[in-house]
Design a protein around this motif. Sequence first.
Motif, short mmCIF file in Angstrom:
data_model
loop_
_atom_site.label_atom_id
_atom_site.label_comp_id
_atom_site.label_asym_id
_atom_site.label_seq_id
_atom_site.Cartn_x
_atom_site.Cartn_y
_atom_site.Cartn_z
N MET A 73 -21.10 -27.98 -82.92
CA MET A 73 -22.54 -28.16 -83.08
C MET A 73 -23.16 -28.97 -81.95
O MET A 73 -24.25 -28.68 -81.47
CB MET A 73 -22.86 -28.85 -84.42
N LEU A 74 -22.46 -30.05 -81.56
CA LEU A 74 -23.06 -31.01 -80.64
C LEU A 74 -22.36 -31.11 -79.28
O LEU A 74 -22.80 -31.85 -78.41
CB LEU A 74 -23.10 -32.40 -81.29
N GLY A 75 -21.22 -30.41 -79.13
CA GLY A 75 -20.52 -30.44 -77.86
C GLY A 75 -19.72 -31.69 -77.60
O GLY A 75 -19.28 -31.92 -76.47
N GLU A 76 -19.53 -32.52 -78.61
CA GLU A 76 -18.71 -33.72 -78.44
C GLU A 76 -17.73 -33.83 -79.60
O GLU A 76 -18.03 -33.49 -80.73
CB GLU A 76 -19.58 -34.97 -78.35
N ARG A 77 -16.52 -34.26 -79.27
CA ARG A 77 -15.49 -34.38 -80.29
C ARG A 77 -15.21 -35.86 -80.53
O ARG A 77 -14.75 -36.56 -79.65
CB ARG A 77 -14.21 -33.67 -79.85
N PRO A 78 -15.49 -36.33 -81.74
CA PRO A 78 -15.25 -37.75 -82.04
C PRO A 78 -13.74 -38.02 -82.17
O PRO A 78 -12.94 -37.10 -82.31
CB PRO A 78 -15.95 -37.95 -83.37
N THR A 79 -13.40 -39.28 -82.13
CA THR A 79 -12.00 -39.68 -82.31
C THR A 79 -11.80 -40.40 -83.64
O THR A 79 -10.67 -40.71 -84.01
CB THR A 79 -11.54 -40.60 -81.16
N SER A 80 -12.91 -40.66 -84.33
CA SER A 80 -12.82 -41.28 -85.65
C SER A 80 -14.06 -40.86 -86.45
O SER A 80 -15.03 -40.36 -85.89
CB SER A 80 -12.76 -42.81 -85.55
N ILE A 81 -13.99 -41.07 -87.75
CA ILE A 81 -15.16 -40.79 -88.59
C ILE A 81 -16.13 -41.95 -88.38
O ILE A 81 -15.93 -43.04 -88.90
CB ILE A 81 -14.77 -40.60 -90.06
N ASN A 82 -17.13 -41.69 -87.56
CA ASN A 82 -18.10 -42.72 -87.19
C ASN A 82 -19.48 -42.36 -87.73
O ASN A 82 -19.63 -41.40 -88.49
CB ASN A 82 -18.11 -42.89 -85.67
N GLU A 83 -20.49 -43.09 -87.31
CA GLU A 83 -21.85 -42.87 -87.80
C GLU A 83 -22.37 -41.48 -87.46
O GLU A 83 -23.06 -40.86 -88.27
CB GLU A 83 -22.79 -43.94 -87.23
N GLU A 84 -22.02 -40.97 -86.28
CA GLU A 84 -22.47 -39.63 -85.90
C GLU A 84 -21.86 -38.57 -86.82
O GLU A 84 -22.53 -37.61 -87.21
CB GLU A 84 -22.11 -39.32 -84.44
N VAL A 85 -20.60 -38.74 -87.19
CA VAL A 85 -19.94 -37.79 -88.09
C VAL A 85 -20.57 -37.85 -89.48
O VAL A 85 -20.88 -36.81 -90.07
CB VAL A 85 -18.42 -38.05 -88.17
N THR A 86 -20.79 -39.05 -89.99
CA THR A 86 -21.38 -39.16 -91.32
C THR A 86 -22.82 -38.64 -91.33
O THR A 86 -23.24 -38.01 -92.29
CB THR A 86 -21.31 -40.60 -91.89
N ASP A 87 -23.56 -38.86 -90.24
CA ASP A 87 -24.91 -38.30 -90.13
C ASP A 87 -24.87 -36.77 -90.16
O ASP A 87 -25.68 -36.12 -90.81
CB ASP A 87 -25.62 -38.77 -88.86
N MET A 88 -23.90 -36.20 -89.43
CA MET A 88 -23.77 -34.75 -89.39
C MET A 88 -23.43 -34.19 -90.78
O MET A 88 -24.01 -33.21 -91.23
CB MET A 88 -22.68 -34.34 -88.39
N VAL A 89 -22.51 -34.84 -91.48
CA VAL A 89 -22.13 -34.39 -92.82
C VAL A 89 -23.33 -34.49 -93.77
O VAL A 89 -23.58 -33.60 -94.58
CB VAL A 89 -20.91 -35.16 -93.35
N GLY A 90 -24.11 -35.55 -93.66
CA GLY A 90 -25.31 -35.69 -94.46
C GLY A 90 -26.30 -34.58 -94.17
O GLY A 90 -26.92 -34.01 -95.09
#
Length: 154
Positions: A73-90
Amino acid sequence: MNAEFINPFLTSLQNVLTTMANLELTPGKPGLKRDEVARGDVSGLIGMIGPQTKGSFSISFEQETAFEIMQRMLGERPTSINEEVTDMVGEITNMVTGGAKNLLADKGYDFDMATPAVVSGPAHTITHKAKGPKLILPFTCDAGKAYLEICFDK
């Protein structure tokens, strides 16, 4: 639980992830969920209240599945479940519920939606406020698994 409530969430989830992340989900065998422990690592939960019934919906993703969706979706792969991941899931939770709400409106059901809550971590819990049975539907994709949960009073 009435299949009229299940299919709109299935359809909407698959539409959102196909459109937003070019990710195809393969549904597994649905079952009744008897506990509150999430099957994934990060979950979005949203309540829905209407004049005919009330209920809630959640989507849980394994960590790698969430990371793959974010990459797509965003072109970036996180290394942990961070704020960006939780925002995306929301946001995914919101989009899926909005799509299901529109499909349910076509069947004569009107709902107001709450703001989604996102929870993460190993063995986190998902508490549905409705008193009906909790249905869990597992999905698989190339990146891992996702779990849809639906609970309505009728």
